[in-house]
Scaffold this active site. Structure first.
Site: not given
Ligand code: ADP
Length: 494
Positions: A175, A250, A284, A385
């Site tokens: 995903k 990570e 990051c 951050e």
């Molecule tokens: P960023 O700040 O880099 O956008 P996120 O943590 O929001 O980081 O997103 C990183 C990844 O995690 C993306 O692919 C996002 O769609 C996915 N993601 C966000 N929320 C969830 C969740 N509740 N469960 C699983 N994956 C998620």
């Protein structure tokens, strides 16, 4: 007209069961639509996991060196298409071409490393405590892995996870970030062309809560490898904990570059400009704190501000662009919010702190490189951050004070020290709480074949890159062979 892309499940490009889609736009010019993608849901994840189960049955039986050959071909295809991929990645996420080319190169390096690991994947043997008995541990494929990735390294970060998983014999449900689905489609196309059997990798695009979360709870998923925010990572770990799934996280960083009075100042200036404003501060490992020793502070800041103001903002696909846009509106709003917070906290806004006035940039999510001085360690702009082009400058008295300030945050990913004093450098290597320490280099620039990861709230102890990632994606089975022809009782007959 932009193209419509679908999910890859069981070797076929299929529409999402939800029937809904989302549009992905170029962050440098939001009128440019990159494509339309499936906004998937739990039913798509379920279908993908069913296909991955079949894929695992087949792929796990193929010898690791043969699996490695597929990755070698994937590396060759990435090499052939480096420029074309970089162009599309810049269009999709904004960082300049020189950086997206580097992103693809990291995936190429990771592919070749993983390919050769197919002929290694060493485990351990040790002498048995009993006569005529042998003990050895062997590696086995671990199962189906859910891969959840961010947008800032649309190809490199997925490659760190997917290539080792594949060479270990696992099947994958991926995903990718909702902001970089095009890069994900291209990456998967390359794996298929390289000869990966259908069912071994599934690509399910969409949003975190709808498409990511069901992956973390699916009963057939053995483990999750995640890169992203600490908030989401902790949720994923909790979901994985419920079902005793493996989980490698990570997450965030608040990386600092420390410059001592005796440093090569020119080198340190170049380092911080690249570390803080490369990828628009959206790595990051980005340098978000600069710790300057008292003796050089004022002169260093004056020069840094001048150079930051000279950086050219623009479309990353245009020649001469140094800094691209933020990824989306929310990311830019977040930077603007922290500028208000920093100002309210009493820090001194030395440059930036606004959306550029240039009309040519009005169609994208641009923000001027921003520097605050007079930042105190407890201020929010020194602790949280921000993930954007905002650098907080703190003054420190000496090495000890510098290390103390450096460690005074919840994260521990990357760190850097500039000094000519070998003792000071080694003190930092010993005492800085981070997964990575650079000496006379900026906080960014990981190489594919070294372990990558952080301590404290940055991660949960796993490392990507290098050799440790193969431990995460494989199981160890211990085998005892007793060829004495009699019952030998361990710990009793010794
Ligand atoms: P960023 O700040 O880099 O956008 P996120 O943590 O929001 O980081 O997103 C990183 C990844 O995690 C993306 O692919 C996002 O769609 C996915 N993601 C966000 N929320 C969830 C969740 N509740 N469960 C699983 N994956 C998620």
């Amino acid at each position: 007209m932009s193209e419509t892309y679908r999910n890859l499940i069981g070797g076929k490009w299929v529409e999402s069961a939800t029937g809904t889609t989302f549009r992905n736009t170029n962050p440098a010019d939001t009128s440019d639509v990159v494509g339309t993608f499936a906004a998937s849901g739990p039913a798509d994840i379920d279908e993908a996991a069913v296909a991955a189960k079949a894929g695992f049955e087949e792929w796990s039986r193929i010898p690791a060196p043969v699996r490695g050959d597929v990755l070698k071909r994937a590396g060759d295809l990435l090499t052939e298409r480096k420029d074309e991929l970089a162009d599309g990645m810049t269009r999709e996420m904004g960082k300049p071409l020189v950086e997206t080319r580097g992103d693809v190169q990291e995936a190429i390096d990771t592919a070749y490393y993983a390919a050769s690991e197919g002929r290694r994947l060493f485990s351990y043997a040790a002498p048995s405590e009993l006569p005529q008995k042998m003990g050895v541990s062997i590696r086995r494929p671990a199962g189906i892995f859910g891969i959840i990735t961010p947008w800032n390294f649309p190809i490199a970060v997925p490659s760190w996870k997917i290539f080792p998983a594949l060479v270990c014999g696992d099947a994958v449900v991926w995903k990718p970030a909702e902001d970089t689905p095009w890069s994900a489609v291209k990456f998967v196309e390359i794996l298929l062309e390289a000869g990966l059997p259908e069912n071994v990798i599934q690509l399910v695009t969409g949003f975190g809560p709808e498409a990511g979360a069901p992956l973390t709870t699916h009963r057939w998923v053995t483990g999750i490898s995640f890169t992203g925010s600490t908030a989401v990572g902790c949720k994923i770990a909790a979901a994985c904990g419920e079902q005793a799934k493996l989980v490698s996280l990570e997450m965030g960083g608040k990386n600092a570059q420390l410059v001592l009075d005796d440093a090569d100042i020119e080198l340190a200036l170049e380092g911080v400009l690249w570390g803080a404003f490369g990828t628009t501060g959206q790595r990051c490992t980005a340098t978000s704190r600069l710790l300057l020793q008292t003796g050089i502070h004022d002169e260093f800041v004056d020069e840094l501000v001048q150079r930051a103001e000279a950086l050219v903002l623009g479309d990353g696909r245009k020649r001469g662009t140094d800094v691209g846009p933020l990824i989306n509106e929310e990311a830019r709003d977040k930077v603007a919010k922290y500028v208000r917070i920093g100002t309210d906290e009493g820090a001194n806004l030395r440059t930036g702190g606004e959306i550029p006035a240039d009309k040519r940039l009005a169609g994208g999510w641009f923000y001027r490189p921003t520097i605050f001085t007079g930042v105190e360690p407890a201020m929010r702009i020194a602790q949280e951050e921000i993930f954007g082009p905002l650098l907080s400058v703190l003054m420190v008295e000496n090495l000890d004070h510098g290390i103390e300030v450096m460690n005074d945050v919840r994260y521990g990913l990357s760190s850097s020290i500039y000094t000519q004093d070998v003792n000071a450098a080694f003190q930092a290597i010993d005492r800085v709480d981070a997964g990575i320490t650079y000496v006379n280099g900026p906080t960014i620039g990981a190489e594919a074949h070294y372990p990558f990861g952080g301590v404290k709230d940055t991660g949960n102890g796993h490392r990507e890159g290098g050799w440790p990632v193969y431990d995460f994606f494989s199981d160890l089975k211990t085998v005892y062979v007793d060829y004495s022809g009699r019952l030998q009782r361990t710990q009793i007959d010794t």
